[in-house]
Motif scaffolding. Structure first.
Motif, short mmCIF file in Angstrom:
data_model
loop_
_atom_site.label_atom_id
_atom_site.label_comp_id
_atom_site.label_asym_id
_atom_site.label_seq_id
_atom_site.Cartn_x
_atom_site.Cartn_y
_atom_site.Cartn_z
N VAL A 31 0.84 -1.20 0.00
CA VAL A 31 0.00 0.00 0.00
C VAL A 31 0.88 1.24 0.00
O VAL A 31 0.61 2.21 -0.72
N LEU A 32 1.93 1.23 0.80
CA LEU A 32 2.84 2.37 0.86
C LEU A 32 3.51 2.62 -0.49
O LEU A 32 3.57 3.76 -0.96
N VAL A 33 3.97 1.56 -1.13
CA VAL A 33 4.61 1.71 -2.43
C VAL A 33 3.61 2.23 -3.45
O VAL A 33 3.92 3.10 -4.27
N THR A 34 2.39 1.72 -3.42
CA THR A 34 1.35 2.18 -4.35
C THR A 34 1.04 3.65 -4.16
O THR A 34 0.91 4.40 -5.13
N VAL A 35 0.95 4.09 -2.91
CA VAL A 35 0.67 5.51 -2.63
C VAL A 35 1.80 6.38 -3.14
O VAL A 35 1.56 7.43 -3.76
N PHE A 36 3.06 5.97 -2.92
CA PHE A 36 4.19 6.76 -3.41
C PHE A 36 4.20 6.83 -4.94
O PHE A 36 4.46 7.88 -5.52
N VAL A 37 3.91 5.72 -5.60
CA VAL A 37 3.89 5.71 -7.06
C VAL A 37 2.78 6.62 -7.58
O VAL A 37 2.97 7.38 -8.53
N LEU A 38 1.61 6.56 -6.95
CA LEU A 38 0.50 7.43 -7.37
C LEU A 38 0.84 8.91 -7.14
O LEU A 38 0.51 9.75 -7.97
N LYS A 39 1.48 9.22 -6.02
CA LYS A 39 1.85 10.60 -5.75
C LYS A 39 2.82 11.12 -6.80
O LYS A 39 2.69 12.25 -7.28
N ILE A 40 3.79 10.30 -7.20
CA ILE A 40 4.75 10.71 -8.22
C ILE A 40 4.06 10.87 -9.57
O ILE A 40 4.32 11.82 -10.31
N ALA A 41 3.15 9.96 -9.89
CA ALA A 41 2.44 10.04 -11.17
C ALA A 41 1.55 11.29 -11.22
O ALA A 41 1.51 11.99 -12.25
N ILE A 42 0.85 11.59 -10.14
CA ILE A 42 -0.01 12.77 -10.11
C ILE A 42 0.83 14.04 -10.17
O ILE A 42 0.48 15.00 -10.88
N ALA A 43 1.95 14.06 -9.46
CA ALA A 43 2.82 15.24 -9.51
C ALA A 43 3.37 15.44 -10.92
O ALA A 43 3.43 16.57 -11.41
N ALA A 44 3.76 14.36 -11.59
CA ALA A 44 4.26 14.47 -12.96
C ALA A 44 3.17 14.97 -13.89
O ALA A 44 3.42 15.81 -14.78
N PHE A 45 1.94 14.48 -13.70
CA PHE A 45 0.82 14.94 -14.53
C PHE A 45 0.55 16.43 -14.32
O PHE A 45 0.35 17.19 -15.28
N LEU A 46 0.56 16.87 -13.06
CA LEU A 46 0.30 18.29 -12.79
C LEU A 46 1.41 19.18 -13.32
O LEU A 46 1.14 20.26 -13.86
N ILE A 47 2.64 18.75 -13.19
CA ILE A 47 3.76 19.55 -13.72
C ILE A 47 3.68 19.61 -15.24
O ILE A 47 3.91 20.67 -15.84
N ALA A 48 3.33 18.50 -15.88
CA ALA A 48 3.21 18.50 -17.34
C ALA A 48 2.06 19.39 -17.78
O ALA A 48 2.16 20.11 -18.78
N THR A 49 0.96 19.38 -17.05
CA THR A 49 -0.18 20.22 -17.39
C THR A 49 0.17 21.70 -17.29
O THR A 49 -0.16 22.49 -18.17
#
Length: 68
Positions: A31-49
């Motif tokens: 669960v911890l690894v999944t949360v960290f991966v999702l946080k990085i993916a969302i941050a990358a999406f927001l920075i790209a946007t």
């Protein structure tokens, strides 16, 4: 006064060295690894946007409407 004799500890007196037993992995690790991966993916999406958004000065029409 009593005289204390100091004796050296020999290897035979030492307790045997034992390998530590492996403990079971924490069940919430995935669960911890999944949360960290999702946080990085969302941050990358927001920075790209934000980086792909046009500059504010490119659309003078919206600033003209806001000032009226």
């Amino acid at each position: 006064m009593t005289t204390q004799t100091m004796t050296a500890q020999t290897f035979a007196d030492l307790p045997p060295i034992r390998m530590e037993t492996t403990t079971a992995a924490n069940p919430l690790k995935s669960v911890l690894v999944t949360v960290f991966v999702l946080k990085i993916a969302i941050a990358a999406f927001l920075i790209a946007t934000v980086s792909l958004a046009p500059p504010v000065s490119a659309n003078a029409h919206s600033t003209t409407l806001a000032s009226n």
